[in-house]
Scaffold this motif. Sequence first.
Motif, mmCIF file in Angstrom:
data_model
loop_
_atom_site.group_PDB
_atom_site.id
_atom_site.type_symbol
_atom_site.label_atom_id
_atom_site.label_comp_id
_atom_site.label_asym_id
_atom_site.label_seq_id
_atom_site.Cartn_x
_atom_site.Cartn_y
_atom_site.Cartn_z
ATOM 1 N N THR A 138 -17.691 34.365 60.947
ATOM 2 C CA THR A 138 -19.257 34.492 60.306
ATOM 3 C C THR A 138 -20.068 34.968 61.078
ATOM 4 O O THR A 138 -20.856 35.435 60.423
ATOM 5 N N ILE A 139 -20.350 34.936 62.237
ATOM 6 C CA ILE A 139 -20.340 35.259 63.087
ATOM 7 C C ILE A 139 -20.181 36.709 63.253
ATOM 8 O O ILE A 139 -21.387 37.737 62.791
ATOM 9 N N GLU A 140 -19.564 37.009 63.067
ATOM 10 C CA GLU A 140 -19.303 38.486 63.700
ATOM 11 C C GLU A 140 -19.328 39.258 62.239
ATOM 12 O O GLU A 140 -19.760 40.429 61.749
ATOM 13 N N ALA A 141 -19.234 39.162 60.855
ATOM 14 C CA ALA A 141 -19.445 39.099 59.417
ATOM 15 C C ALA A 141 -20.604 39.138 59.213
ATOM 16 O O ALA A 141 -21.427 40.509 58.820
ATOM 17 N N VAL A 142 -21.976 38.834 60.162
ATOM 18 C CA VAL A 142 -23.378 38.867 60.106
ATOM 19 C C VAL A 142 -23.617 39.670 60.849
ATOM 20 O O VAL A 142 -24.646 40.892 59.515
ATOM 21 N N CYS A 143 -23.154 39.662 61.480
ATOM 22 C CA CYS A 143 -23.523 40.836 62.444
ATOM 23 C C CYS A 143 -23.640 42.069 62.219
ATOM 24 O O CYS A 143 -23.884 43.285 61.701
ATOM 25 N N ALA A 144 -21.693 42.108 61.387
ATOM 26 C CA ALA A 144 -21.713 43.725 61.286
ATOM 27 C C ALA A 144 -22.559 44.157 60.206
ATOM 28 O O ALA A 144 -21.859 45.394 59.534
ATOM 29 N N THR A 145 -22.803 43.000 59.097
ATOM 30 C CA THR A 145 -24.019 43.675 58.262
ATOM 31 C C THR A 145 -25.079 44.445 58.279
ATOM 32 O O THR A 145 -25.393 45.353 57.616
ATOM 33 N N VAL A 146 -25.089 43.657 59.522
ATOM 34 C CA VAL A 146 -26.709 44.498 59.827
ATOM 35 C C VAL A 146 -26.699 45.592 60.266
ATOM 36 O O VAL A 146 -27.395 46.196 60.487
ATOM 37 N N PHE A 147 -25.561 45.769 61.614
ATOM 38 C CA PHE A 147 -25.222 46.769 62.344
ATOM 39 C C PHE A 147 -25.164 47.994 60.601
ATOM 40 O O PHE A 147 -25.743 49.303 61.500
ATOM 41 N N ALA A 148 -24.228 47.940 59.815
ATOM 42 C CA ALA A 148 -24.306 49.028 59.053
ATOM 43 C C ALA A 148 -25.279 48.960 58.436
ATOM 44 O O ALA A 148 -25.924 49.811 57.801
ATOM 45 N N ILE A 149 -26.346 47.713 57.547
ATOM 46 C CA ILE A 149 -28.043 48.349 57.256
ATOM 47 C C ILE A 149 -28.322 49.240 58.306
ATOM 48 O O ILE A 149 -28.801 50.133 57.820
ATOM 49 N N ARG A 150 -28.354 48.945 59.457
ATOM 50 C CA ARG A 150 -29.630 49.195 60.449
ATOM 51 C C ARG A 150 -28.546 50.649 60.690
ATOM 52 O O ARG A 150 -29.246 51.859 60.497
ATOM 53 N N MET A 171 -18.313 43.383 70.389
ATOM 54 C CA MET A 171 -19.408 42.855 71.105
ATOM 55 C C MET A 171 -19.588 41.125 71.265
ATOM 56 O O MET A 171 -18.943 40.761 72.390
ATOM 57 N N PHE A 172 -19.231 40.653 70.105
ATOM 58 C CA PHE A 172 -18.850 39.022 69.815
ATOM 59 C C PHE A 172 -17.620 38.799 71.084
ATOM 60 O O PHE A 172 -18.183 37.984 71.201
ATOM 61 N N ASN A 173 -16.500 39.679 71.005
ATOM 62 C CA ASN A 173 -15.695 39.431 71.749
ATOM 63 C C ASN A 173 -15.895 39.586 73.498
ATOM 64 O O ASN A 173 -15.015 40.180 74.511
ATOM 65 N N ASN A 174 -17.300 39.945 73.432
ATOM 66 C CA ASN A 174 -17.338 40.801 75.031
ATOM 67 C C ASN A 174 -16.643 41.497 75.286
ATOM 68 O O ASN A 174 -16.291 41.783 76.950
ATOM 69 N N ALA A 175 -16.093 42.747 74.208
ATOM 70 C CA ALA A 175 -15.367 44.228 74.660
ATOM 71 C C ALA A 175 -16.027 45.079 75.649
ATOM 72 O O ALA A 175 -15.463 45.546 76.883
#
Length: 447
Positions: A138-150, A171-175
């Motif tokens: 869920t967190i990855e999907a939401v933030c991926a959407t924000v990144f994609a729009i930006r 980023m979420f997996n701190n890689a």
Amino acid sequence: MIIPKLKWLRLSPPRILVGGFALIILLGAGLLMLPISNTTGVPLPFIDALFTATSATCVTGLVVVDTGRDFTVFGQVVIALLIQIGGLGFMTMATLVALVFKRRISLKERLVLQEAMNQTSMEGIVALIRKVLLYSLTIEAVCATVFAIRWSFDMPVGRAIYFGVWHAISMFNNAGFDLFGEFRSLTGYVNDPVVNFTAMLLIVLGGIGFVVMSDLVEYRKKKKLSLHSKVVLTMTAILIITGTLVIFVFELTNPKTLGGLPWSGKILASLFQSVTPRTAGANTLDIAGLRQATQFFIIILMFIGASPGSTGGGIKTTTFTIMAGAVVSMVRGREDIVIYRYRLAQERILKALTITLLALFLVITVTMILTTTEDHHFLMILFETTSAFGTVGLSMGLTPDLTLIGKILISFTMFAGRLGPITLAYALGKKQSKELYRHPEGKMIIG
């Protein structure tokens, strides 16, 4: 098929974890060596493929070849999958498959999950894994959407979506891996609040641990947080705020970092560079351009790392809290370590001490060896080693110049940092047995 099953049952949970991660790394290295993974069409040297696979599976981010420039889409997808599997844990991903096919989770598998998630008991472990998968996706999907729009304002929409999903996983997996090329990470977005705050949200949520996330989600119903969650949230906030202030003060007049930025950029960059040593590895400032005092301070933050049961490494915030609590209790002449009106068991204190000393021993030993094999400044080598142990991925520029021995040592350090010193020691050592007697108490002069 009976013999392999019997061997599986005889293996201890730490050995299963170590073997599982090692197998995934080798498989990943094999895939990255394929000509289809490399933009040149030439197989990547084994040591470089192994280093990259180790860095991805151990969610570190140190790279000897440029991810965005030298790997094809196939190679980049392999790296993203290794990051996801390594961040959530291969047993978590195996549990996902079992749940999808409605297969029963055995007692042995629950024990391994308990070890992987740093839990004190097996109670509710499968339910926790379900939450881990739900929260993560869920967190990855939401933030991926924000990144994609930006990023759709800077590149074609298809590429922006690909970049959004890929970097949300990283980023979420701190890689700390990125696709922007030239080893520049997010330096091109140092003044961009959308990219910065989205990345920081991913880093912090991935670093506080899934138990804490579960506590926060259920806070409305329970109206209270566990001791573990209180300690993690408090220490995380203290480290981020302290780090921001220290970096801001040290780098304010540095023309290579904060000096040329507007005031909003100075604050934003200081905050991001304080968050990223939580084992994330992304950066918006040139790490090599930081002052030595700042670099050494970041080493301390990287050594502490993230929190238990998270996607990050380091000795963990709870371990650091216990060690600090022990110092305070001793100075005040108290026998017990008391945190939020709870007394800590001696077993927890000894474990924290063991983790800290083993981590120090590993970092010091590897650093000493690298000072003889790598022709670079001591602080740069110490920074690289600590970054590898904390599975951070920040670098002062040493990684691409590592020798063969250096790559092997840093790979091992990343592996040990991701699994944890104690888990690795249990896996490599003899089977643990409880002593049936206690020796008489002795007295020594200390201090």
